[in-house]
Design a protein around this motif. Sequence first.
Motif, PDB file in Angstrom:
ATOM      1  N   GLY A  68      -7.576   5.321   4.712  1.00  0.00           N
ATOM      2  CA  GLY A  68      -7.217   4.304   3.739  1.00  0.00           C
ATOM      3  C   GLY A  68      -7.574   4.786   2.354  1.00  0.00           C
ATOM      4  O   GLY A  68      -8.290   4.123   1.599  1.00  0.00           O
ATOM      5  N   ALA A  69      -7.053   5.959   1.997  1.00  0.00           N
ATOM      6  CA  ALA A  69      -7.526   6.694   0.819  1.00  0.00           C
ATOM      7  C   ALA A  69      -6.950   6.208  -0.492  1.00  0.00           C
ATOM      8  O   ALA A  69      -7.288   6.769  -1.546  1.00  0.00           O
ATOM      9  CB  ALA A  69      -7.205   8.186   0.996  1.00  0.00           C
ATOM     10  N   GLY A  70      -6.089   5.198  -0.491  1.00  0.00           N
ATOM     11  CA  GLY A  70      -5.495   4.737  -1.753  1.00  0.00           C
ATOM     12  C   GLY A  70      -4.636   5.828  -2.351  1.00  0.00           C
ATOM     13  O   GLY A  70      -3.677   6.296  -1.754  1.00  0.00           O
ATOM     14  N   ARG A  71      -5.006   6.268  -3.533  1.00  0.00           N
ATOM     15  CA  ARG A  71      -4.319   7.403  -4.153  1.00  0.00           C
ATOM     16  C   ARG A  71      -5.254   8.610  -4.257  1.00  0.00           C
ATOM     17  O   ARG A  71      -5.082   9.474  -5.086  1.00  0.00           O
ATOM     18  CB  ARG A  71      -3.775   7.000  -5.538  1.00  0.00           C
ATOM     19  CG  ARG A  71      -2.729   5.879  -5.498  1.00  0.00           C
ATOM     20  CD  ARG A  71      -1.522   6.263  -4.642  1.00  0.00           C
ATOM     21  NE  ARG A  71      -0.503   5.230  -4.631  1.00  0.00           N
ATOM     22  CZ  ARG A  71      -0.390   4.298  -3.685  1.00  0.00           C
ATOM     23  NH1 ARG A  71      -1.249   4.291  -2.660  1.00  0.00           N
ATOM     24  NH2 ARG A  71       0.556   3.399  -3.750  1.00  0.00           N
ATOM     25  N   GLY A  72      -6.253   8.633  -3.367  1.00  0.00           N
ATOM     26  CA  GLY A  72      -7.142   9.778  -3.282  1.00  0.00           C
ATOM     27  C   GLY A  72      -8.306   9.749  -4.246  1.00  0.00           C
ATOM     28  O   GLY A  72      -8.928  10.784  -4.492  1.00  0.00           O
ATOM     29  N   GLU A  73      -8.657   8.573  -4.778  1.00  0.00           N
ATOM     30  CA  GLU A  73      -9.685   8.502  -5.816  1.00  0.00           C
ATOM     31  C   GLU A  73     -11.040   9.041  -5.340  1.00  0.00           C
ATOM     32  O   GLU A  73     -11.707   9.784  -6.062  1.00  0.00           O
ATOM     33  CB  GLU A  73      -9.848   7.055  -6.303  1.00  0.00           C
ATOM     34  CG  GLU A  73      -8.656   6.502  -7.067  1.00  0.00           C
ATOM     35  CD  GLU A  73      -7.613   5.822  -6.180  1.00  0.00           C
ATOM     36  OE1 GLU A  73      -6.739   5.125  -6.719  1.00  0.00           O
ATOM     37  OE2 GLU A  73      -7.684   6.000  -4.936  1.00  0.00           O
ATOM     38  N   PHE A 132       0.794  -1.223   0.000  1.00  0.00           N
ATOM     39  CA  PHE A 132       0.000   0.000   0.000  1.00  0.00           C
ATOM     40  C   PHE A 132       0.831   1.279   0.000  1.00  0.00           C
ATOM     41  O   PHE A 132       0.276   2.371  -0.159  1.00  0.00           O
ATOM     42  CB  PHE A 132      -0.957   0.023   1.195  1.00  0.00           C
ATOM     43  CG  PHE A 132      -2.171  -0.846   0.998  1.00  0.00           C
ATOM     44  CD1 PHE A 132      -3.153  -0.501   0.081  1.00  0.00           C
ATOM     45  CD2 PHE A 132      -2.314  -2.021   1.701  1.00  0.00           C
ATOM     46  CE1 PHE A 132      -4.260  -1.305  -0.117  1.00  0.00           C
ATOM     47  CE2 PHE A 132      -3.418  -2.828   1.515  1.00  0.00           C
ATOM     48  CZ  PHE A 132      -4.400  -2.475   0.601  1.00  0.00           C
ATOM     49  N   VAL A 133       2.124   1.177   0.175  1.00  0.00           N
ATOM     50  CA  VAL A 133       2.936   2.399   0.243  1.00  0.00           C
ATOM     51  C   VAL A 133       3.839   2.582  -0.968  1.00  0.00           C
ATOM     52  O   VAL A 133       4.511   3.600  -1.090  1.00  0.00           O
ATOM     53  CB  VAL A 133       3.785   2.432   1.534  1.00  0.00           C
ATOM     54  CG1 VAL A 133       2.902   2.380   2.758  1.00  0.00           C
ATOM     55  CG2 VAL A 133       4.789   1.279   1.567  1.00  0.00           C
ATOM     56  N   SER A 134       3.883   1.631  -1.856  1.00  0.00           N
ATOM     57  CA  SER A 134       4.747   1.739  -3.031  1.00  0.00           C
ATOM     58  C   SER A 134       3.951   1.398  -4.282  1.00  0.00           C
ATOM     59  O   SER A 134       2.821   0.919  -4.220  1.00  0.00           O
ATOM     60  CB  SER A 134       5.953   0.802  -2.907  1.00  0.00           C
ATOM     61  OG  SER A 134       5.530  -0.545  -2.866  1.00  0.00           O
ATOM     62  N   GLY A 135       4.533   1.651  -5.428  1.00  0.00           N
ATOM     63  CA  GLY A 135       3.888   1.301  -6.688  1.00  0.00           C
ATOM     64  C   GLY A 135       2.770   2.255  -7.056  1.00  0.00           C
ATOM     65  O   GLY A 135       2.637   3.350  -6.512  1.00  0.00           O
ATOM     66  N   SER A 136       1.942   1.810  -7.970  1.00  0.00           N
ATOM     67  CA  SER A 136       0.912   2.679  -8.546  1.00  0.00           C
ATOM     68  C   SER A 136      -0.380   2.686  -7.751  1.00  0.00           C
ATOM     69  O   SER A 136      -1.306   3.416  -8.096  1.00  0.00           O
ATOM     70  CB  SER A 136       0.625   2.236  -9.979  1.00  0.00           C
ATOM     71  OG  SER A 136       0.276   0.860 -10.002  1.00  0.00           O
ATOM     72  N   GLY A 137      -0.470   1.863  -6.707  1.00  0.00           N
ATOM     73  CA  GLY A 137      -1.655   1.880  -5.874  1.00  0.00           C
ATOM     74  C   GLY A 137      -2.567   0.697  -6.090  1.00  0.00           C
ATOM     75  O   GLY A 137      -2.473  -0.019  -7.089  1.00  0.00           O
ATOM     76  N   PRO A 138      -3.493   0.487  -5.159  1.00  0.00           N
ATOM     77  CA  PRO A 138      -4.349  -0.700  -5.202  1.00  0.00           C
ATOM     78  C   PRO A 138      -5.294  -0.752  -6.396  1.00  0.00           C
ATOM     79  O   PRO A 138      -5.755  -1.825  -6.764  1.00  0.00           O
ATOM     80  CB  PRO A 138      -5.136  -0.600  -3.885  1.00  0.00           C
ATOM     81  CG  PRO A 138      -5.013   0.812  -3.443  1.00  0.00           C
ATOM     82  CD  PRO A 138      -3.701   1.289  -3.945  1.00  0.00           C
TER      83      PRO A 138
END
Length: 396
Positions: free
Chosen positions: A67-72, A20-26
């Motif tokens: 738990g906002a992911g990438r703010g979607e 959850f803290v690296s890469g392009s997101g869930p």
Amino acid sequence: MPERWRDAMERSLYGPGGFFVSGSGPACHFRTSVHASPAFADALLRLVEQVDAALGHPADLRVVDVGAGRGELLRALSAALGVAGEPARSGRSGLIPPRTGSPATPTPPAAARPSASADPSAAGSAPSASVPLASRVRLTAVEKAPRPADLPDGIDWLDEIPDGITGLLVATEWLDNVPLDVTVHTAEGWRYLLVDPATGAETVGDPVDPADADWLARWWPVPAAGSDGTDPTGSGCPEPLTAVRAEIGRTRDEAWADAVSHVDRGLALAVDYGHLRDGRPVDGTLTGYRGGRQVPPVPDGSRDVTAHVAVDSVASAGARVARCAYDLGSQREALRALGADGGRPPLSLAASDPAGYVRALAAASAVAELTDPAGLGGHWWLRQPVGVDPARFMAR
């Protein structure tokens, strides 16, 4: 080296280089309701408006996404409110499966006490009904990942839940990723399961500690022998169950209780897939997701590792903090109460406005996915009011 599942999940999901803290997101690995359709954010906006009204239109209304992911979700809310930014577009195909939950059955509210003062100025701000919501709302994402470079300036980004929230705290598929311990019931009682983080192989560890034993006794009872109605021996005497798994939800209870404690006045909402005490899965629900596929739950940081939520236990923990009634029901019921019913447009529209009919039909299909009881519609919605009349937020 094998370790308890709770420790392995913590590192693989939230440690350096964790899922959850690296890469392009869930969003690249699975779809939640937020990713499935803009209709979800539209319904949440209507809920924000309800919270605003219940609070007397405060000058500073917080919307906090845990738990906002990438703010979607907050991007979509921001655009709908006219604050800043554009609606999120995941760029993923419809083939990415949602992480489905169990069909929901409404649960009666917990015992209630009289709510806190209904005075709109109780939070220390003057009523602001004449000021547009977009001018008063403050959007805050809470996530362990770094702030996305393209996130609109109007969205705050924190790694911890802020104190003193007046407004709405929402946690969409957050609790299922709160690390927990997994146990197995043996002839000697409950014992922790240990996992090899590199392979996912499990071994049986020590007996559970007293706090976890108490949680299991209250919230995850061992099914009676032969409760599935089978008689594997043909003798008329069912064999006792010897390998029942359980996922200890005490960490989720604590996480939700802490989240609720950060709300001074307003509503805390958890949306997740889960189960109730009388229907706990015998073999547990622990699984993984990667690249749009369900995969084994190997806690190596390369995939989501998740387990369904014991939602009744979580609800009880939140109610102890809020000291106020809660409402627990299905997403299908909740979205319909917020005006998203997924009904087909009238055929007469096809003749008078063909393009409008196609748009309305597409919107209805998107809502139908969100309310499908066998999929996203089976998610649980736990509404926990804090310091306001709980009747305003009960599903109708």
